[in-house]
Enzyme design. Structure first.
Site, PDB file in Angstrom:
ATOM      1  N   GLU A  16       0.852  -1.194   0.000  1.00 57.33           N
ATOM      2  CA  GLU A  16       0.000   0.000   0.000  1.00 57.33           C
ATOM      3  C   GLU A  16       0.887   1.243   0.000  1.00 57.33           C
ATOM      4  OE1 GLU A  16      -2.629   1.543  -0.587  1.00 57.33           O
ATOM      5  OE2 GLU A  16      -4.053   1.481   1.067  1.00 57.33           O
ATOM      6  N   ASP A  17       0.476   2.277  -0.722  1.00 57.23           N
ATOM      7  CA  ASP A  17       1.273   3.488  -0.778  1.00 57.23           C
ATOM      8  C   ASP A  17       1.320   4.220   0.566  1.00 57.23           C
ATOM      9  OD1 ASP A  17      -1.407   4.178  -0.884  1.00 57.23           O
ATOM     10  OD2 ASP A  17      -1.257   5.416  -2.690  1.00 57.23           O
ATOM     11  N   ASP A  52      -3.453   6.377   5.964  1.00 55.51           N
ATOM     12  CA  ASP A  52      -3.916   7.664   6.491  1.00 55.51           C
ATOM     13  C   ASP A  52      -4.868   7.349   7.650  1.00 55.51           C
ATOM     14  OD1 ASP A  52      -4.868  10.220   6.853  1.00 55.51           O
ATOM     15  OD2 ASP A  52      -5.544  10.534   4.811  1.00 55.51           O
ATOM     16  N   PHE A  81      -1.095  16.333   3.601  1.00 51.63           N
ATOM     17  CA  PHE A  81      -1.406  15.668   2.337  1.00 51.63           C
ATOM     18  C   PHE A  81      -0.169  15.699   1.456  1.00 51.63           C
ATOM     19  CE2 PHE A  81      -3.206  15.041  -1.862  1.00 51.63           C
ATOM     20  CZ  PHE A  81      -4.071  13.993  -1.609  1.00 51.63           C
ATOM     21  N   ARG A 118       1.554  11.544  -9.744  1.00 52.47           N
ATOM     22  CA  ARG A 118       1.979  10.177  -9.407  1.00 52.47           C
ATOM     23  C   ARG A 118       3.391   9.888  -9.914  1.00 52.47           C
ATOM     24  NH1 ARG A 118      -2.599   7.360  -7.582  1.00 52.47           N
ATOM     25  NH2 ARG A 118      -4.560   7.908  -8.585  1.00 52.47           N
TER      26      ARG A 118
HETATM   27  P1  IMP Z   1      -7.008   5.729   4.367  1.00 52.31           P
HETATM   28  O1  IMP Z   1      -8.130   4.784   4.052  1.00 52.31           O
HETATM   29  O2  IMP Z   1      -7.488   6.991   4.994  1.00 52.31           O
HETATM   30  O3  IMP Z   1      -5.889   5.080   5.163  1.00 52.31           O
HETATM   31  O4  IMP Z   1      -6.427   6.227   2.999  1.00 52.31           O
HETATM   32  C1  IMP Z   1      -5.702   5.416   2.165  1.00 52.31           C
HETATM   33  C2  IMP Z   1      -5.727   5.900   0.731  1.00 52.31           C
HETATM   34  O5  IMP Z   1      -6.057   7.288   0.621  1.00 52.31           O
HETATM   35  C3  IMP Z   1      -4.357   5.758   0.125  1.00 52.31           C
HETATM   36  O6  IMP Z   1      -4.207   4.507  -0.507  1.00 52.31           O
HETATM   37  C4  IMP Z   1      -4.282   6.911  -0.837  1.00 52.31           C
HETATM   38  O7  IMP Z   1      -4.790   6.541  -2.099  1.00 52.31           O
HETATM   39  C5  IMP Z   1      -5.189   7.968  -0.254  1.00 52.31           C
HETATM   40  N1  IMP Z   1      -4.414   8.959   0.535  1.00 52.31           N
HETATM   41  C6  IMP Z   1      -4.340   9.081   1.876  1.00 52.31           C
HETATM   42  N2  IMP Z   1      -3.527  10.075   2.254  1.00 52.31           N
HETATM   43  C7  IMP Z   1      -3.042  10.602   1.103  1.00 52.31           C
HETATM   44  C8  IMP Z   1      -2.112  11.667   0.815  1.00 52.31           C
HETATM   45  O8  IMP Z   1      -1.541  12.337   1.685  1.00 52.31           O
HETATM   46  N3  IMP Z   1      -1.876  11.890  -0.500  1.00 52.31           N
HETATM   47  C9  IMP Z   1      -2.448  11.179  -1.516  1.00 52.31           C
HETATM   48  N4  IMP Z   1      -3.311  10.179  -1.296  1.00 52.31           N
HETATM   49  C10 IMP Z   1      -3.600   9.882   0.020  1.00 52.31           C
HETATM   50 MG    MG Z   2      -5.590   8.598  -4.318  1.00 53.18          MG
END
Ligand code: IMP
Ligand code: MG
Length: 205
Positions: free
Chosen positions: A123-124, A127, A176, A189
Site C-alpha cells: 500500500e502506498d 492515512d 497531504f 503520481r
Molecule cells: P485511508 O483509508 O485513509 O488510510 O487512505 C488510504 C488511501 O487514501 C491511500 O491509498 C491513498 O490513495 C489515499 N491517501 C491518503 N492520504 C493521502 C495523501 O496524503 N496523498 C495522496 N493520497 C492519500
Molecule cells: Mg488517491
C-alpha cells in the site's frame, strides 16, 4: 553532431520559447520535498532485504493496491530476491478531495486465488487506516496461509482503527502528500519523490 541542435543555431523566437520551458514541468506545484528520491530508494532496498530474509524458502504473492502502489510495487519487488508473483486490486477510497470518505469500493478484484498463499499487501500510504482495514478483512476471508502489510508511508497518530502493519517505510506528519504513486486529482503520481503541494495547487481542481 547529427541530430543535435545547439541553442546558438536556433533563431531568436525558437530560442526564447526553449528557455521559457521549466526544467521539470511536474515540479511547479511542489512546495517542499518530504522524502527525497535517494532516501526512498535506500529505504526500498532495506525493506526488500528484510522481506527477503523473513520469507526465505517461501513463495510470495505481492498484492498492490492501485493506483497509488504501482510505483512502489515496481521498485520494491526488484529488491526482493525470492520467487514471487504479483497481483493488483483497485479500490476507491477518495474522490478528487483530500479527505477520506471512509467508503471503500473494490473496482478491480484479484486474478489469484489466495488460499494457502503467503500474501504481502503493498500500500502506498496509510492515512485513516480505513482502506487497509477493509482490505485485510476482505482478504483474510479468502484463507491465505499468511497476510501482512507493507506500506511506504504511514501518517503518525491519526489511524481510526488499530492496525498491525509489519513493514513501514516512513512515518510522516499528517499533511497531504503527492508523488511516488500518490496523486492529487490523479496528478503527480510520476514524481520520483514525496512532496507537499503549494496551497495554490489545490485551487485548480
Ligand atoms: P485511508 O483509508 O485513509 O488510510 O487512505 C488510504 C488511501 O487514501 C491511500 O491509498 C491513498 O490513495 C489515499 N491517501 C491518503 N492520504 C493521502 C495523501 O496524503 N496523498 C495522496 N493520497 C492519500
Ligand atoms: Mg488517491
Amino acid at each position: 553532431m547529427e541530430g543535435q541542435v545547439a541553442l546558438s543555431d536556433l533563431d531568436d523566437s525558437v530560442r526564447a520559447s526553449a528557455i521559457d520551458v521549466p526544467t521539470d514541468a511536474r515540479e511547479e506545484d511542489i512546495d517542499r520535498i518530504v522524502i527525497g528520491e535517494q532516501e526512498l530508494q535506500d529505504k526500498l532496498r532495506e525493506l526488500g532485504e528484510q522481506i527477503t530474509e523473513d520469507y526465505a524458502g517461501r513463495e510470495l504473492l505481492l498484492i498492490g493496491v492501485l493506483k497509488g502502489a504501482f510505483v512502489l510495487m515496481a521498485d520494491l519487488s526488484r529488491h526482493i530476491r525470492l520467487p514471487l508473483e504479483v497481483d493488483f486490486m483497485a479500490v476507491a477510497s477518495y474522490g478528487a478531495a483530500t479527505k477520506t470518505s471512509g467508503v471503500v469500493r473494490i473496482l478491480k478484484d484479484l486474478d489469484h486465488d489466495l488460499e494457502g498463499r503467503d500474501v504481502l499487501l503493498i500500500e502506498d500510504i496509510i492515512d485513516s487506516g480505513l482502506t487497509i482495514n477493509y482490505l485485510l478483512k476482505n482478504l483474510r476471508g479468502r484463507r491465505p496461509a499468511s497476510l501482512e502489510v507493507c506500506a511506504l508511508l504511514k501518517k503518525t497518530g491519526i489511524q481510526r482503527v488499530p492496525l498491525d502493519v509489519k513493514y513501514v517505510g516512513f512515518e510522516i506528519p499528517p499533511d497531504f502528500v503527492v508523488g511516488y504513486g500518490l496523486d492529487f486529482a490523479e496528478r503527480f503520481r510520476n514524481l520520483p519523490y514525496v512532496g507537499v503541494l503549494r496551497p495554490e495547487a489545490y485551487g485548480d481542481v
